[in-house]
Write a protein that holds these residues in place. Structure first.
Motif, PDB file in Angstrom:
ATOM      1  N   PHE A 134      11.836  16.796  -8.042  1.00 55.34           N
ATOM      2  CA  PHE A 134      12.241  15.569  -7.358  1.00 55.34           C
ATOM      3  C   PHE A 134      11.966  14.374  -8.271  1.00 55.34           C
ATOM      4  N   LEU A 135      12.996  13.585  -8.509  1.00 53.20           N
ATOM      5  CA  LEU A 135      12.889  12.404  -9.358  1.00 53.20           C
ATOM      6  C   LEU A 135      12.978  11.151  -8.495  1.00 53.20           C
ATOM      7  N   VAL A 136      12.052  10.236  -8.709  1.00 51.56           N
ATOM      8  CA  VAL A 136      12.090   8.932  -8.052  1.00 51.56           C
ATOM      9  C   VAL A 136      12.202   7.872  -9.135  1.00 51.56           C
ATOM     10  N   CYS A 137      13.241   7.043  -9.067  1.00 50.27           N
ATOM     11  CA  CYS A 137      13.418   6.000 -10.075  1.00 50.27           C
ATOM     12  C   CYS A 137      12.371   4.914  -9.878  1.00 50.27           C
ATOM     13  N   THR A 138      11.598   4.639 -10.948  1.00 52.23           N
ATOM     14  CA  THR A 138      10.581   3.585 -10.927  1.00 52.23           C
ATOM     15  C   THR A 138      10.755   2.664 -12.131  1.00 52.23           C
ATOM     16  N   HIS A 139      11.989   2.513 -12.589  1.00 50.25           N
ATOM     17  CA  HIS A 139      12.286   1.847 -13.859  1.00 50.25           C
ATOM     18  C   HIS A 139      12.266   0.327 -13.687  1.00 50.25           C
ATOM     19  N   ALA A 140      11.088  -0.266 -13.798  1.00 53.51           N
ATOM     20  CA  ALA A 140      10.906  -1.689 -13.514  1.00 53.51           C
ATOM     21  C   ALA A 140      11.706  -2.574 -14.459  1.00 53.51           C
ATOM     22  N   LYS A 141      11.762  -2.217 -15.745  1.00 59.48           N
ATOM     23  CA  LYS A 141      12.469  -3.062 -16.700  1.00 59.48           C
ATOM     24  C   LYS A 141      13.972  -3.065 -16.444  1.00 59.48           C
ATOM     25  N   ARG A 142      14.488  -2.051 -15.761  1.00 59.94           N
ATOM     26  CA  ARG A 142      15.916  -2.018 -15.429  1.00 59.94           C
ATOM     27  C   ARG A 142      16.177  -2.819 -14.148  1.00 59.94           C
ATOM     28  N   ASN A 143      15.288  -2.675 -13.159  1.00 65.61           N
ATOM     29  CA  ASN A 143      15.417  -3.433 -11.922  1.00 65.61           C
ATOM     30  C   ASN A 143      14.073  -3.453 -11.214  1.00 65.61           C
ATOM     31  N   ALA A 144      13.623  -4.647 -10.834  1.00 68.51           N
ATOM     32  CA  ALA A 144      12.289  -4.781 -10.251  1.00 68.51           C
ATOM     33  C   ALA A 144      12.130  -3.992  -8.965  1.00 68.51           C
ATOM     34  N   CYS A 145      13.204  -3.861  -8.183  1.00 67.39           N
ATOM     35  CA  CYS A 145      13.099  -3.142  -6.910  1.00 67.39           C
ATOM     36  C   CYS A 145      12.830  -1.654  -7.120  1.00 67.39           C
ATOM     37  N   CYS A 146      13.289  -1.115  -8.239  1.00 70.68           N
ATOM     38  CA  CYS A 146      13.058   0.301  -8.497  1.00 70.68           C
ATOM     39  C   CYS A 146      11.569   0.594  -8.620  1.00 70.68           C
ATOM     40  N   ALA A 147      10.819  -0.346  -9.184  1.00 68.36           N
ATOM     41  CA  ALA A 147       9.374  -0.173  -9.265  1.00 68.36           C
ATOM     42  C   ALA A 147       8.702  -0.542  -7.958  1.00 68.36           C
ATOM     43  N   ARG A 148       9.097  -1.679  -7.376  1.00 68.15           N
ATOM     44  CA  ARG A 148       8.434  -2.160  -6.161  1.00 68.15           C
ATOM     45  C   ARG A 148       8.569  -1.172  -5.013  1.00 68.15           C
ATOM     46  N   LEU A 149       9.745  -0.550  -4.898  1.00 68.29           N
ATOM     47  CA  LEU A 149       9.985   0.410  -3.829  1.00 68.29           C
ATOM     48  C   LEU A 149       9.759   1.853  -4.272  1.00 68.29           C
ATOM     49  N   GLY A 150      10.036   2.113  -5.551  1.00 68.89           N
ATOM     50  CA  GLY A 150       9.953   3.494  -6.033  1.00 68.89           C
ATOM     51  C   GLY A 150       8.543   3.982  -6.300  1.00 68.89           C
ATOM     52  N   LEU A 151       7.671   3.109  -6.833  1.00 68.59           N
ATOM     53  CA  LEU A 151       6.323   3.554  -7.196  1.00 68.59           C
ATOM     54  C   LEU A 151       5.534   4.079  -5.993  1.00 68.59           C
ATOM     55  N   PRO A 152       5.447   3.340  -4.894  1.00 67.52           N
ATOM     56  CA  PRO A 152       4.712   3.899  -3.745  1.00 67.52           C
ATOM     57  C   PRO A 152       5.373   5.139  -3.170  1.00 67.52           C
ATOM     58  N   LEU A 153       6.706   5.216  -3.252  1.00 69.07           N
ATOM     59  CA  LEU A 153       7.381   6.405  -2.744  1.00 69.07           C
ATOM     60  C   LEU A 153       7.053   7.619  -3.603  1.00 69.07           C
ATOM     61  N   ALA A 154       7.051   7.448  -4.931  1.00 63.33           N
ATOM     62  CA  ALA A 154       6.731   8.557  -5.827  1.00 63.33           C
ATOM     63  C   ALA A 154       5.310   9.069  -5.580  1.00 63.33           C
ATOM     64  N   ARG A 155       4.375   8.153  -5.381  1.00 63.50           N
ATOM     65  CA  ARG A 155       2.991   8.559  -5.137  1.00 63.50           C
ATOM     66  C   ARG A 155       2.868   9.290  -3.807  1.00 63.50           C
ATOM     67  N   PHE A 156       3.573   8.805  -2.803  1.00 60.41           N
ATOM     68  CA  PHE A 156       3.547   9.462  -1.492  1.00 60.41           C
ATOM     69  C   PHE A 156       4.106  10.875  -1.575  1.00 60.41           C
ATOM     70  N   LEU A 157       5.255  11.026  -2.219  1.00 63.43           N
ATOM     71  CA  LEU A 157       5.851  12.363  -2.333  1.00 63.43           C
ATOM     72  C   LEU A 157       4.962  13.285  -3.146  1.00 63.43           C
ATOM     73  N   ASP A 158       4.337  12.751  -4.194  1.00 63.12           N
ATOM     74  CA  ASP A 158       3.462  13.576  -5.030  1.00 63.12           C
ATOM     75  C   ASP A 158       2.254  14.074  -4.243  1.00 63.12           C
ATOM     76  N   GLU A 159       1.760  13.260  -3.328  1.00 60.32           N
ATOM     77  CA  GLU A 159       0.641  13.688  -2.490  1.00 60.32           C
ATOM     78  C   GLU A 159       1.039  14.835  -1.572  1.00 60.32           C
ATOM     79  N   ASN A 160       2.279  14.827  -1.139  1.00 57.35           N
ATOM     80  CA  ASN A 160       2.756  15.842  -0.205  1.00 57.35           C
ATOM     81  C   ASN A 160       3.398  17.042  -0.892  1.00 57.35           C
ATOM     82  N   LEU A 161       3.926  16.838  -2.095  1.00 54.48           N
ATOM     83  CA  LEU A 161       4.571  17.913  -2.857  1.00 54.48           C
ATOM     84  C   LEU A 161       4.012  17.914  -4.274  1.00 54.48           C
ATOM     85  N   PRO A 162       2.722  18.172  -4.424  1.00 53.65           N
ATOM     86  CA  PRO A 162       2.085  18.053  -5.744  1.00 53.65           C
ATOM     87  C   PRO A 162       2.723  18.981  -6.771  1.00 53.65           C
TER      88      PRO A 162
END
Length: 309
Positions: A134-162
């Motif tokens: 599972f890939l979650v886009c967290t590319h802040a330099k491309r678009n700030a929302c990808c990091a602002r919204l993607g980073l917490p989502l990636a961490r949440f999914l990683d906690e549930n699907l390590p």
């Protein structure tokens, strides 16, 4: 953000694009049929050719791009591996009815046979992976929302699907952040909340899609993605391989696309004639500005009789 209007802070896109209020169907990246995922902890520049990478890695990315393989940089959510060491990659084929993903480690990038990948063959020294990635886009330099919204989502999914989740560079459609890609099939989801993302990930692990916030399958032309989506919505068929376009043609007049779509079900196939047309969604801003989103509308869906099918 639910219920807000105006621009989503930091990205310049209306908030409706990040909450699922705007249509996102048929927006998966068309060109991604083969994938090369390269682990690199960062930092990530706006574009891959601007990233500070070893020359060997840049050469591998150029070689992949020339072959029509989509390169992505990946890293573990919330963790930064030490720089250096062997090259760690995933390669994946999203094409056809039997997609696959494999993993490998290489001392030299030239040892990775990308030619095998574009022919649908697992490269030598790569091992097939049984679990989805599972890939979650967290590319802040491309678009700030990808990091602002993607980073917490990636961490949440990683906690549930390590072990199955990676942050990644731009996947296409940053207006739909947070974006989730499920490999090897290349299923795209956008405007993802934590609840929506874990539901989509668990469904994929069970061989199904969730139509809510489903952008489509990568590597398929957008009108065909739309036709598949409308057949799924009409029939309730959610299995990943249960719906596929058999043939399509553009109408001689207008912008409509006519598709024959089959649905696999117990006892055989059913077929549908589906006609879709481009449409535009104007996302409200709450100000003088408006963002127009290209989408598709259904103009005809009819089941073919057994004689015609």
């Amino acid at each position: 953000m639910g219920g807000q209007t105006g621009m989503a802070r930091g990205c310049g896109h209306p908030a409706a694009l990040h909450t699922g209020e705007a249509p996102i169907l048929a927006s998966a990246t068309v060109g991604a049929r083969f994938w090369l995922l390269i682990e690199h902890s960062g930092p990530w520049a706006a574009y891959l050719d601007e990233c500070r990478l070893p020359d060997d890695t840049h050469a591998l990315i150029e070689r992949a791009t020339a072959l029509g393989i989509r390169p992505q940089l990946i890293r573990r959510p919330g963790r930064r591996a030490a720089a250096g060491g062997p090259l760690h990659v995933f390669v994946a084929s999203s094409a056809g009815s039997r997609p696959w993903i494999a993993e490998g480690t290489f001392e030299r990038s030239n040892d990775l046979d990308l030619g095998s990948l574009v022919h649908g063959v697992v490269p030598e020294s790569c091992i097939l992976v049984d679990e989805p990635v599972f890939l979650v886009c967290t590319h802040a330099k491309r678009n700030a929302c990808c990091a602002r919204l993607g980073l917490p989502l990636a961490r949440f999914l990683d906690e549930n699907l390590p072990g199955n989740v990676w942050e990644t560079t731009h996947v296409g459609g940053d207006r739909y952040a947070a974006n989730l890609v499920c490999l090897p099939h290349g299923l795209y989801y956008g405007s993802m909340s934590q609840a929506a993302a874990i539901a989509a990930a668990n469904a994929y692990r069970n061989g199904e899609v969730v139509l809510d916030r489903y952008r489509g399958r990568a590597g398929i032309p957008e009108p065909l993605q739309a036709a598949e989506h409308f057949v799924r919505a009409h029939t309730g068929e959610l299995s990943v391989s249960g719906v596929a376009v058999e043939s399509s043609r553009s109408e001689s007049e207008g912008d409509a696309t006519v598709c024959i779509v089959h649905r696999t079900k117990p006892g055989g196939l059913s077929r549908f004639r589906v006609v879709v047309e481009p449409a535009v969604f104007a996302a409200p801003c709450g100000t003088a500005c408006t963002e127009q989103i290209s989408t598709y509308r259904l103009t005809e869906l009819s089941e073919l009789s057994p004689a015609l099918a």
